[in-house]
Write a protein that holds these residues in place. Structure first.
Motif, PDB file in Angstrom:
ATOM      1  N   LEU A 122       0.825  -1.204   0.000  1.00 11.92           N
ATOM      2  CA  LEU A 122       0.000   0.000   0.000  1.00 11.92           C
ATOM      3  C   LEU A 122       0.858   1.252   0.000  1.00 11.92           C
ATOM      4  CD1 LEU A 122      -2.949   1.043   0.215  1.00 11.92           C
ATOM      5  CD2 LEU A 122      -2.653   1.040   2.690  1.00 11.92           C
ATOM      6  N   PHE A 123       1.837   1.292   0.897  1.00  7.87           N
ATOM      7  CA  PHE A 123       2.637   2.503   1.005  1.00  7.87           C
ATOM      8  C   PHE A 123       3.636   2.636  -0.131  1.00  7.87           C
ATOM      9  CE2 PHE A 123       0.940   2.455   5.271  1.00  7.87           C
ATOM     10  CZ  PHE A 123       0.694   3.803   5.484  1.00  7.87           C
ATOM     11  N   SER A 124       3.998   1.526  -0.777  1.00  4.33           N
ATOM     12  CA  SER A 124       4.871   1.642  -1.951  1.00  4.33           C
ATOM     13  C   SER A 124       4.119   2.261  -3.117  1.00  4.33           C
ATOM     14  CB  SER A 124       5.403   0.255  -2.358  1.00  4.33           C
ATOM     15  OG  SER A 124       4.343  -0.573  -2.821  1.00  4.33           O
ATOM     16  N   ARG A 125       2.794   2.087  -3.139  1.00  2.13           N
ATOM     17  CA  ARG A 125       1.972   2.683  -4.200  1.00  2.13           C
ATOM     18  C   ARG A 125       1.604   4.112  -3.866  1.00  2.13           C
ATOM     19  NH1 ARG A 125      -3.071  -0.257  -3.948  1.00  2.13           N
ATOM     20  NH2 ARG A 125      -3.692   0.776  -5.866  1.00  2.13           N
ATOM     21  N   TRP A 126       1.558   4.448  -2.579  1.00  5.58           N
ATOM     22  CA  TRP A 126       1.003   5.741  -2.153  1.00  5.58           C
ATOM     23  C   TRP A 126       2.066   6.653  -1.537  1.00  5.58           C
ATOM     24  CZ3 TRP A 126      -4.373   7.113  -1.997  1.00  5.58           C
ATOM     25  CH2 TRP A 126      -5.200   6.141  -2.571  1.00  5.58           C
ATOM     26  N   ASN A 127       3.322   6.416  -1.891  1.00 11.12           N
ATOM     27  CA  ASN A 127       4.339   7.222  -1.250  1.00 11.12           C
ATOM     28  C   ASN A 127       4.351   8.659  -1.749  1.00 11.12           C
ATOM     29  OD1 ASN A 127       5.241   6.705  -3.788  1.00 11.12           O
ATOM     30  ND2 ASN A 127       7.215   5.797  -3.182  1.00 11.12           N
ATOM     31  N   LYS A 128       3.683   8.916  -2.850  1.00 10.56           N
ATOM     32  CA  LYS A 128       3.614  10.278  -3.366  1.00 10.56           C
ATOM     33  C   LYS A 128       2.321  10.453  -4.144  1.00 10.56           C
ATOM     34  CE  LYS A 128       6.159  13.697  -6.077  1.00 10.56           C
ATOM     35  NZ  LYS A 128       7.337  13.938  -6.943  1.00 10.56           N
ATOM     36  N   PRO A 129       1.532  11.476  -3.824  1.00 13.93           N
ATOM     37  CA  PRO A 129       0.266  11.675  -4.548  1.00 13.93           C
ATOM     38  C   PRO A 129       0.513  11.938  -6.024  1.00 13.93           C
ATOM     39  CG  PRO A 129       0.311  12.969  -2.521  1.00 13.93           C
ATOM     40  CD  PRO A 129       1.696  12.440  -2.723  1.00 13.93           C
ATOM     41  N   CYS A 130      -0.405  11.480  -6.829  1.00 10.41           N
ATOM     42  CA  CYS A 130      -0.327  11.679  -8.272  1.00 10.41           C
ATOM     43  C   CYS A 130      -0.856  13.065  -8.618  1.00 10.41           C
ATOM     44  CB  CYS A 130      -1.134  10.607  -8.986  1.00 10.41           C
ATOM     45  SG  CYS A 130      -1.101  10.726 -10.777  1.00 10.41           S
ATOM     46  N   LEU A 131      -0.039  13.886  -9.261  1.00 12.71           N
ATOM     47  CA  LEU A 131      -0.446  15.252  -9.592  1.00 12.71           C
ATOM     48  C   LEU A 131      -1.611  15.243 -10.580  1.00 12.71           C
ATOM     49  CD1 LEU A 131       3.019  17.019  -9.990  1.00 12.71           C
ATOM     50  CD2 LEU A 131       1.518  16.961  -7.979  1.00 12.71           C
ATOM     51  N   ALA A 176     -10.043  13.275  -5.720  1.00 11.38           N
ATOM     52  CA  ALA A 176     -11.180  12.463  -5.300  1.00 11.38           C
ATOM     53  C   ALA A 176     -12.207  13.389  -4.672  1.00 11.38           C
ATOM     54  CB  ALA A 176     -10.744  11.394  -4.301  1.00 11.38           C
ATOM     55  N   VAL A 177     -13.414  13.386  -5.197  1.00 10.99           N
ATOM     56  CA  VAL A 177     -14.519  14.191  -4.667  1.00 10.99           C
ATOM     57  C   VAL A 177     -15.421  13.251  -3.888  1.00 10.99           C
ATOM     58  CG1 VAL A 177     -16.445  15.706  -5.242  1.00 10.99           C
ATOM     59  CG2 VAL A 177     -14.337  15.795  -6.603  1.00 10.99           C
ATOM     60  N   VAL A 178     -15.522  13.442  -2.581  1.00  9.90           N
ATOM     61  CA  VAL A 178     -16.162  12.472  -1.695  1.00  9.90           C
ATOM     62  C   VAL A 178     -17.416  13.066  -1.067  1.00  9.90           C
ATOM     63  CG1 VAL A 178     -15.869  11.012   0.345  1.00  9.90           C
ATOM     64  CG2 VAL A 178     -13.921  11.457  -1.174  1.00  9.90           C
ATOM     65  N   VAL A 179     -18.514  12.321  -1.151  1.00 17.30           N
ATOM     66  CA  VAL A 179     -19.748  12.697  -0.470  1.00 17.30           C
ATOM     67  C   VAL A 179     -20.359  11.430   0.121  1.00 17.30           C
ATOM     68  CG1 VAL A 179     -20.975  12.589  -2.686  1.00 17.30           C
ATOM     69  CG2 VAL A 179     -22.058  13.681  -0.725  1.00 17.30           C
ATOM     70  N   PHE A 197      -5.566  15.898  -4.521  1.00 19.67           N
ATOM     71  CA  PHE A 197      -6.539  16.556  -3.643  1.00 19.67           C
ATOM     72  C   PHE A 197      -7.664  15.589  -3.305  1.00 19.67           C
ATOM     73  CE2 PHE A 197      -4.808  20.012  -6.302  1.00 19.67           C
ATOM     74  CZ  PHE A 197      -4.326  20.858  -5.317  1.00 19.67           C
ATOM     75  N   ILE A 198      -8.203  15.737  -2.105  1.00 23.70           N
ATOM     76  CA  ILE A 198      -9.451  15.085  -1.725  1.00 23.70           C
ATOM     77  C   ILE A 198     -10.419  16.183  -1.305  1.00 23.70           C
ATOM     78  CG2 ILE A 198     -10.610  13.462  -0.196  1.00 23.70           C
ATOM     79  CD1 ILE A 198      -7.995  12.012   0.193  1.00 23.70           C
TER      80      ILE A 198
END
Length: 558
Positions: A29-38, A42-45, A136-137
């Motif tokens: 998980l952290f190897s995939r998420w070590n840096k946010p993709c520019l 994600a728009v969350v409701v 961004f979230i």
């Protein structure tokens, strides 16, 4: 090794395997998420995506500005069509707990199960289903619990920048049910402050909310007021659009038994209760007193309540007589109100007001009849039109109030009230077809504004709105609408606006003011003036002027 030792080893084996799998999952998980993709968001409701217009508009704006956009929420209502056309947008639906548990278990047990389900579903989508951490979230608040805590956790783990879109205060909604002094309300307020205070940016629907939260909770990060505005597809409907809408709604309206002897006679596709494509001699005026036996026996009426029967040649016009649709002079006035059928929108106010309107319309009609019998010209007497009230929306109190309406309007002659649920494409056309809108929104926090009024203004529809603290940020009394405080004042406003319909000078003035404001906005935008100087505009203009400079500033250099 003894047999007992082997048995113990075998017993521990599943635990060891689970530990290895868990460690691998965390590493992966952290190897995939070590840096946010520019350029991702994600728009969350934590709600029905199709019933969350502001969040859908956010998602559309991000996608149109080149962001790979994930919109996360529950399914149910159909999203606006423009979302489905966006190639850079993906919809991820949250899973829901089995509905039967809600009826089997008491809330004290079902509540925690539901919250746990929401937490796991949010984490699954944001940490697993979305392939890489978004830059961004953007999260809607409320609902607050558990949304803000989960988004705070995800942002902390992945480095995503959290933007909270403050629609209202979650604890203030809870206080409507439990009271301000209840311990649960105090816990909810602490929770909201704790996990909402340190976001990267905060968007507010009103200036009053920005001031309140900055002073009370000392919010950190960027702070912007983003007033709701309608998208470009919201506009005043043409006669053609009105005609086509009510042709589509004919089967729905036919199912409303209360309308069978109320609406003007019509014959689809040549005419609807609000439009016609025929010369005047083909439009027969309806009797001001609904329910006459002669009218119920007419060919047009029987065709109306039996749509499978085609119109007879006696009622169909010649081809050369068919014209472009226009609004019928004998149509009823059309009032629209959109509601969530919740305690913070008291439908009883509107119900009382239309009862008063019914009595007043009857009084004026009888006075007109007496004047005619006395030899006085009837045109000099003021009269009120029949009034069709269409309520849109879904919610927990709908059945209760509509049952009450059904009992009352059985005796009414001048007013009918029906509840409809419209497709996303038809909703703005209905608003643009109406003569008047009514907002019953009374903010639980007195800090948010009703989106329904924004939609109505976008369609050039004047509004009567229930007063509360920050309403003046949107409704300007006497300029784009009227403000009322109780049912009696609303009834007075309905009479003042609709008397003499369809010739309604005051209503026309309010509508013209909205049109002028929109034109001034377009002219000022073309001259390069700032957003603060605009009087009105679309969501796209407002978002690009307020949010884009903050989040997309580097795009200007590409």
């Amino acid at each position: 090794m003894s047999l007992t030792s082997r048995e113990e080893s075998l017993a521990l084996l599943p635990t060891v395997i689970l530990g290895i799998v868990f460690a691998w999952a965390i590493w992966h998980l952290f190897s995939r998420w070590n840096k946010p993709c520019l350029r991702t968001v994600a728009v969350v409701v934590l709600g029905d995506i199709g019933r969350s217009p502001r969040m859908m508009y956010h998602a559309q704006s991000f996608a149109e500005n080149g962001f790979l956009t994930y919109i996360v929420g529950y399914g149910g209502s159909k999203p606006i069509p423009s979302l489905e056309r966006q190639s850079k947008l993906q919809i991820h639906h949250l899973s829901e707990p089995p509905k039967f548990l809600g009826s089997l278990l008491p809330f004290v047990l079902y509540g925690p199960i539901k919250v746990l389900q929401q937490i796991l579903s949010l984490l699954s989508v944001l940490l697993v289903q979305i392939p890489q951490a978004p830059e961004f979230i953007v999260v809607q608040n409320p609902p607050t619990i558990p949304t803000l805590a989960v988004i705070w956790l995800v942002g902390s783990l992945t480095g995503s920048k959290v933007i909270i879109d403050w629609h209202n205060l979650g604890y203030s909604i809870l206080a409507l049910k439990l009271g301000n002094d209840h311990s649960f309300v105090k816990i909810a307020a602490w929770f909201e402050k704790k996990f909402g205070r340190t976001a990267y940016a905060h968007l507010f629907v009103t200036e009053a909310m920005r001031i309140h939260l900055v002073e009370k909770w000392d919010l950190q990060g960027h702070k912007l007021v983003l007033h709701d505005r309608p998208p470009q597809r919201f506009h005043r409907s043409s006669s053609q659009e009105v005609h086509e809408l009510f042709v589509r709604l004919k089967p729905t309206l036919t199912l409303q038994a209360s309308l069978h002897d109320f609406l003007p006679e019509s014959s689809v596709p040549y005419s609807t209760p609000f439009t016609h494509t025929m010369p005047e001699q083909h439009s027969q005026p309806v009797s001001p007193v609904a329910g006459s036996a002669a009218r119920r026996n007419s060919i047009d009426f029987r065709a109306k309540i039996t749509p499978s029967v085609p119109p007879t040649s006696a009622t169909a016009p010649l081809y050369t007589e068919i014209q472009l649709p226009c609004r019928r002079p004998d149509r009823p006035a059309l009032l629209v109100s959109s509601t969530s059928w919740t305690p913070d929108e008291d439908f009883g106010i509107l119900l009382d007001a239309i009862q008063m309107y019914e009595m007043r319309a009857k009084e004026l009609f009888e006075a007109c009849q007496q004047a005619g019998n006395a030899g006085e010209h009837r045109s000099t007497r003021k009269r009120l039109p029949k009034l069709l009230v269409i309520i849109t929306g879904k919610g927990p109190l709908r059945e209760r109030y509509m049952n009450e309406v059904a009992k009352l309007q059985g005796k009414w002659e001048w007013v009918r009230c029906v509840s409809l649920w419209l497709e996303a494409d038809d909703y703005p056309i209905l608003l643009g077809s109406a003569d008047l809108g009514v907002s019953l929104h009374s903010s639980s926090s007195s800090l948010d504004l009703p989106m329904k009024v924004v939609d109505m203004f976008g369609c050039g529809l004047p509004v009567c709105a229930l007063d509360f603290a920050c309403l003046n940020e949107l409704v300007k009394d006497g300029l784009n609408g009227l403000i009322f405080r109780d049912s009696a004042q609303l009834a007075e406003q309905l009479e003042k606006l609709l008397v003499g319909f369809p010739d309604t000078p005051l209503l026309n003035d309010l509508r013209a003011s909205l049109a002028r404001s929109s034109k001034r906005h377009s002219a000022r935008r073309s001259m390069g003036e700032t957003e603060e100087e605009w009087r009105w505009g679309t969501w796209e203009d407002n978002w690009n002027a307020r949010v884009k400079p903050l989040l997309l500033s580097d795009l200007e250099h590409h």
